[in-house]
Motif scaffolding. Structure first.
Motif, PDB file in Angstrom:
ATOM      1  N   SER A  45      -1.715   1.491 -10.000  1.00 30.76           N
ATOM      2  CA  SER A  45      -0.252   1.424  -9.725  1.00 30.76           C
ATOM      3  C   SER A  45       0.432   1.501 -10.933  1.00 30.76           C
ATOM      4  CB  SER A  45       0.115   0.016  -9.247  1.00 30.76           C
ATOM      5  OG  SER A  45      -0.653   0.184  -7.844  1.00 30.76           O
ATOM      6  N   ASN A  46       1.502   2.021 -10.995  1.00 27.82           N
ATOM      7  CA  ASN A  46       2.243   2.403 -12.330  1.00 27.82           C
ATOM      8  C   ASN A  46       3.729   2.217 -12.282  1.00 27.82           C
ATOM      9  OD1 ASN A  46      -0.083   3.863 -13.495  1.00 27.82           O
ATOM     10  ND2 ASN A  46       0.369   5.525 -11.839  1.00 27.82           N
ATOM     11  N   GLY A  47       4.295   1.827 -13.473  1.00 23.36           N
ATOM     12  CA  GLY A  47       5.640   1.328 -13.622  1.00 23.36           C
ATOM     13  C   GLY A  47       6.131   0.192 -12.875  1.00 23.36           C
ATOM     14  N   ASN A  48       5.480  -0.914 -12.584  1.00 29.37           N
ATOM     15  CA  ASN A  48       5.734  -2.005 -12.052  1.00 29.37           C
ATOM     16  C   ASN A  48       6.220  -3.056 -12.881  1.00 29.37           C
ATOM     17  OD1 ASN A  48       4.938  -1.409  -9.211  1.00 29.37           O
ATOM     18  ND2 ASN A  48       3.197  -0.806 -10.398  1.00 29.37           N
ATOM     19  N   VAL A  97       0.751  -1.188  -0.012  1.00 30.63           N
ATOM     20  CA  VAL A  97       0.132  -0.026  -0.114  1.00 30.63           C
ATOM     21  C   VAL A  97       0.697   1.342  -0.088  1.00 30.63           C
ATOM     22  CG1 VAL A  97      -1.871   1.241   1.316  1.00 30.63           C
ATOM     23  CG2 VAL A  97      -1.637  -1.075   1.210  1.00 30.63           C
ATOM     24  N   GLY A  98       0.565   1.901  -1.164  1.00 30.29           N
ATOM     25  CA  GLY A  98       1.686   3.238  -1.206  1.00 30.29           C
ATOM     26  C   GLY A  98       3.140   2.935  -0.783  1.00 30.29           C
ATOM     27  N   SER A  99       3.378   2.027  -1.779  1.00 31.51           N
ATOM     28  CA  SER A  99       4.771   1.445  -1.500  1.00 31.51           C
ATOM     29  C   SER A  99       5.461   1.438  -2.726  1.00 31.51           C
ATOM     30  CB  SER A  99       5.160  -0.037  -0.838  1.00 31.51           C
ATOM     31  OG  SER A  99       4.283  -0.109   0.386  1.00 31.51           O
ATOM     32  N   ASN A 100       6.875   1.958  -2.788  1.00 26.93           N
ATOM     33  CA  ASN A 100       7.502   2.194  -4.347  1.00 26.93           C
ATOM     34  C   ASN A 100       8.664   1.354  -3.901  1.00 26.93           C
ATOM     35  OD1 ASN A 100       5.311   3.953  -4.972  1.00 26.93           O
ATOM     36  ND2 ASN A 100       6.203   5.481  -3.750  1.00 26.93           N
ATOM     37  N   ASN A 101       9.338   0.851  -5.364  1.00 27.13           N
ATOM     38  CA  ASN A 101      10.624   0.674  -5.420  1.00 27.13           C
ATOM     39  C   ASN A 101      10.978  -0.653  -4.444  1.00 27.13           C
ATOM     40  OD1 ASN A 101      11.170   2.707  -7.159  1.00 27.13           O
ATOM     41  ND2 ASN A 101      11.528   3.961  -5.522  1.00 27.13           N
ATOM     42  N   CYS A 102       9.992  -1.394  -4.312  1.00 23.94           N
ATOM     43  CA  CYS A 102      10.192  -2.679  -3.438  1.00 23.94           C
ATOM     44  C   CYS A 102      10.172  -3.714  -4.427  1.00 23.94           C
ATOM     45  CB  CYS A 102       8.569  -3.067  -2.679  1.00 23.94           C
ATOM     46  SG  CYS A 102       8.309  -1.575  -1.339  1.00 23.94           S
ATOM     47  N   SER A 150      -6.850   2.245 -13.602  1.00 28.86           N
ATOM     48  CA  SER A 150      -5.901   3.152 -13.966  1.00 28.86           C
ATOM     49  C   SER A 150      -4.347   2.909 -13.569  1.00 28.86           C
ATOM     50  CB  SER A 150      -6.195   4.492 -13.043  1.00 28.86           C
ATOM     51  OG  SER A 150      -7.511   4.979 -13.472  1.00 28.86           O
ATOM     52  N   CYS A 151      -4.041   1.712 -14.245  1.00 25.72           N
ATOM     53  CA  CYS A 151      -2.704   1.258 -14.012  1.00 25.72           C
ATOM     54  C   CYS A 151      -1.895   1.355 -15.390  1.00 25.72           C
ATOM     55  CB  CYS A 151      -2.612  -0.442 -13.930  1.00 25.72           C
ATOM     56  SG  CYS A 151      -3.473  -0.552 -12.229  1.00 25.72           S
ATOM     57  N   SER A 152      -0.988   1.911 -15.327  1.00 19.75           N
ATOM     58  CA  SER A 152      -0.029   2.457 -16.638  1.00 19.75           C
ATOM     59  C   SER A 152       1.337   2.005 -16.491  1.00 19.75           C
ATOM     60  CB  SER A 152      -0.232   3.754 -17.205  1.00 19.75           C
ATOM     61  OG  SER A 152      -1.629   4.126 -17.278  1.00 19.75           O
ATOM     62  N   ASP A 153       1.984   1.963 -17.711  1.00 16.66           N
ATOM     63  CA  ASP A 153       3.570   1.614 -17.919  1.00 16.66           C
ATOM     64  C   ASP A 153       4.028   0.620 -16.886  1.00 16.66           C
ATOM     65  OD1 ASP A 153       3.840   4.024 -19.637  1.00 16.66           O
ATOM     66  OD2 ASP A 153       3.276   5.098 -17.606  1.00 16.66           O
ATOM     67  N   LEU A 190      -0.803  -4.752  -5.186  1.00 15.95           N
ATOM     68  CA  LEU A 190      -0.132  -3.672  -5.022  1.00 15.95           C
ATOM     69  C   LEU A 190      -1.153  -2.437  -5.224  1.00 15.95           C
ATOM     70  CD1 LEU A 190       2.021  -5.566  -6.392  1.00 15.95           C
ATOM     71  CD2 LEU A 190       2.903  -3.542  -7.570  1.00 15.95           C
ATOM     72  N   ILE A 191      -1.388  -1.644  -4.494  1.00 12.24           N
ATOM     73  CA  ILE A 191      -2.527  -0.560  -4.210  1.00 12.24           C
ATOM     74  C   ILE A 191      -1.587   0.698  -4.082  1.00 12.24           C
ATOM     75  CG2 ILE A 191      -4.396   0.364  -3.098  1.00 12.24           C
ATOM     76  CD1 ILE A 191      -4.540  -2.469  -3.937  1.00 12.24           C
ATOM     77  N   SER A 192      -1.811   1.585  -5.280  1.00 19.27           N
ATOM     78  CA  SER A 192      -1.317   2.901  -5.367  1.00 19.27           C
ATOM     79  C   SER A 192       0.413   2.725  -4.958  1.00 19.27           C
ATOM     80  CB  SER A 192      -1.863   3.754  -4.257  1.00 19.27           C
ATOM     81  OG  SER A 192      -3.276   4.049  -4.641  1.00 19.27           O
ATOM     82  N   SER A 193       0.811   1.831  -5.715  1.00 18.78           N
ATOM     83  CA  SER A 193       2.456   1.357  -5.371  1.00 18.78           C
ATOM     84  C   SER A 193       3.018   1.381  -6.812  1.00 18.78           C
ATOM     85  CB  SER A 193       2.490   0.440  -4.626  1.00 18.78           C
ATOM     86  OG  SER A 193       1.848   0.104  -3.554  1.00 18.78           O
ATOM     87  N   ASP A 194       4.275   2.125  -7.039  1.00 16.67           N
ATOM     88  CA  ASP A 194       4.832   2.465  -8.151  1.00 16.67           C
ATOM     89  C   ASP A 194       6.292   1.885  -8.264  1.00 16.67           C
ATOM     90  OD1 ASP A 194       2.507   3.792  -8.957  1.00 16.67           O
ATOM     91  OD2 ASP A 194       3.650   5.643  -8.577  1.00 16.67           O
TER      92      ASP A 194
END
Length: 499
Positions: free
Chosen positions: A160-163, A107-112, A183-186, A129-133
């Motif tokens: 979530s984007n760029g995963n 949740v809200g976690s990036n670069n994991c 709304s999941c992109s890239d 993955l919720i709002s996690s990029d």
């Protein structure tokens, strides 16, 4: 390095400050005890915690640490989250998570990085993955999740984007193997296996610019890949999509401007590729192998560009209910149609220059509006083929039995087979049916009773249907029926009826 509580009373202020600076500048690796949450809570950012064999309760991570399991099982209970990650730069690897509302949840976690875990039996999704990029989800197994009445997912992305979703297995889940909504992109969805779900990969509502590549998506209840609700500019590349219950790739409700390239789309029950509803259209479909479905490609939107595909072993190779283009500009050309036979004696954009160019001279007609004007030459591919056929004897007097035998190759098996004799000279002569029986190994035999037939030449016409509905109707030979010679009608009739 850690400043032990037992040493602190012996140190002066300067020494304590020095040790704290060293601790903050480096990371420690240590073994967790039975209370995993306590070990996580006591860790500093950058630390690595090793978790040995055993069963552990749920755990929540709120700092940038690495958690490595070796035979460790997390059993959180039905209403809890197995591993909840609410921090950036976290690594979780090597765990088995059993049950829980969610298995591993960001949740809200990036670069994991979440890798080499097995997540099974979650009430809703296995890995979410919720709002996690910018995360990497790699080499995990997320099977048998969401099997309750609401049917949930193996791997789930939301806003979530760029995963990077790489080399995971997401099979036998309640609804979707891998789901993107909304709304999941890239994101890159590559190298995964999704088998036995309702859908293999499912993207819903404004999921754009994603790459879905080199996945194996087989035996899902409805579709291998489905994009619905305005999912645009996605790339669907080099996937193996086979034996799904309805369709291989399904685009619906305004999902346009996507590229579908280089996929192996085989033996999906009804459709290879289906594009329905909404104004978007404008998808590009090229260099795919599409085979073994009742319908190869079906489109009812406009502006789609379809070329350089191999479409074969389909009852209806193409169905176009919109305005679409089924070829590229010369000399790129159109599609290979397995059942389309023709000559290649002409060349050029107008096919009016003497000499071959690899395209069949006459267009392949889909309907009154749609045609492929540069169909690609190639060996004809039919779902059912006659290997050999014989009619014996080829000349027989009235009253003589004629044996008909045919050997078949059928990709989808033989569901029905029959034959008939048709008079080539007298159109009003009734058709004579021939019942065919299997003699084993694809060979079928029947007997033509000639006692009530008139003299003349007859074509033996074979009709075969396979399990998918493809029908072959083809002449397999001829027989000449001669007038009786020195025999009485009743004698011939009795002989034909075995009396």
């Amino acid at each position: 390095m850690r400043c032990s509580a037992y040493l602190r009373p012996l140190l002066g202020a300067t020494a304590i400050l020095a040790l704290l600076l060293v601790a903050n500048a480096s990371s420690a690796t240590y073994q967790a005890g039975r209370d995993l949450q306590a070990a996580v809570d006591g860790a500093m950012p950058g630390d690595t915690i090793l978790v040995g064999p055993g069963v552990y309760d749920k755990v929540e991570i709120t700092k940038s640490i690495t958690l490595i399991g070796d035979g460790a099982r997390i059993r959180p209970g039905d209403r809890n989250i197995g591993i909840r990650i609410a921090a950036d730069d976290v690594t979780v690897s090597g765990f088995t998570v059993e049950g829980g509302s969610y298995g591993i949840h960001l949740v809200g976690s990036n670069n994991c990085t979440v890798s080499n875990n097995t997540v099974t039996g979650a009430v809703q999704w296995g890995i979410g993955l919720i709002s996690s990029d910018g995360n990497t989800i790699r080499d995990n197994v997320a099977n048998y999740n969401g099997l309750g009445p609401h049917r949930w997912y193996g791997i789930y992305l939301s806003r979530s984007n760029g995963n990077q979703i790489l080399d995971n297995e997401a099979s036998h889940n309640g609804e979707y193997g891998i789901c993107l909504f909304p709304s999941c992109s890239d994101n890159v969805i590559s190298g995964n296996v999704a088998v036995g779900n309702k859908y293999g990969v499912y993207a819903f509502t404004d999921c754009n610019d994603n790459i879905i590549a080199r996945n194996r998506l087989d035996n899902n209840e409805i579709a291998g890949i489905k994009l619905i609700g305005g999912c645009i500019r996605n790339h669907i590349l080099e996937n193996e999509i086979s034996e799904n219950g309805v369709v291989g790739i399904f685009l619906q409700t305004g999902s346009g401007y996507n590229i579908i390239r280089g996929n192996e789309i085989a033996k999906n029950q009804l459709f290879g590729v289906q594009i329905l509803e909404g104004p978007a259209g404008n998808n590009t479909i090229f260099e795919n192998n599409i085979s073994g479905s009742q319908r190869g490609i079906v489109v009812n939107t406009d502006g789609n560009h379809i070329y350089n595909n191999r479409i074969f072993d389909a009852v209806i190779p193409a169905e176009d209910r919109g305005t679409n283009q089924w070829y590229a500009a010369y000399p790129v050309g159109g599609n290979f149609w397995g059942g389309h036979i023709g000559t290649d004696e002409m060349s050029g954009p107008g096919q009016n220059i003497s000499g071959p160019d690899g395209f069949i001279d006459l267009p392949y007609v889909i309907n009154e509006r749609a045609r492929d004007i540069y169909p690609i030459m190639g060996e004809s591919v039919h779902p059912i083929q006659i290997v050999r056929a014989s009619v014996h004897p080829a000349r027989a007097q009235i009253g003589t039995q004629v044996t008909v035998e045919v050997a078949l190759e059928s990709v989808n098996g033989v569901a029905q087979i029959s034959a008939r004799a048709r008079n080539l000279l007298v159109s009003s002569d009734p058709i004579r049916p021939i019942t065919m029986y299997s003699s084993g190994e694809g060979v079928y035999t029947g007997t033509l009773q000639t006692a009530l037939m008139g003299a003349g030449r007859y074509a033996i016409v074979l009709t075969v249907k396979d399990a998918r509905g493809f029908e072959l109707v083809e002449e397999m030979g001829e027989v000449e029926i001669l007038p009786r010679s020195g025999r009485d009608f009743n004698e011939a009739l009795s002989s034909a009826m075995g009396r």
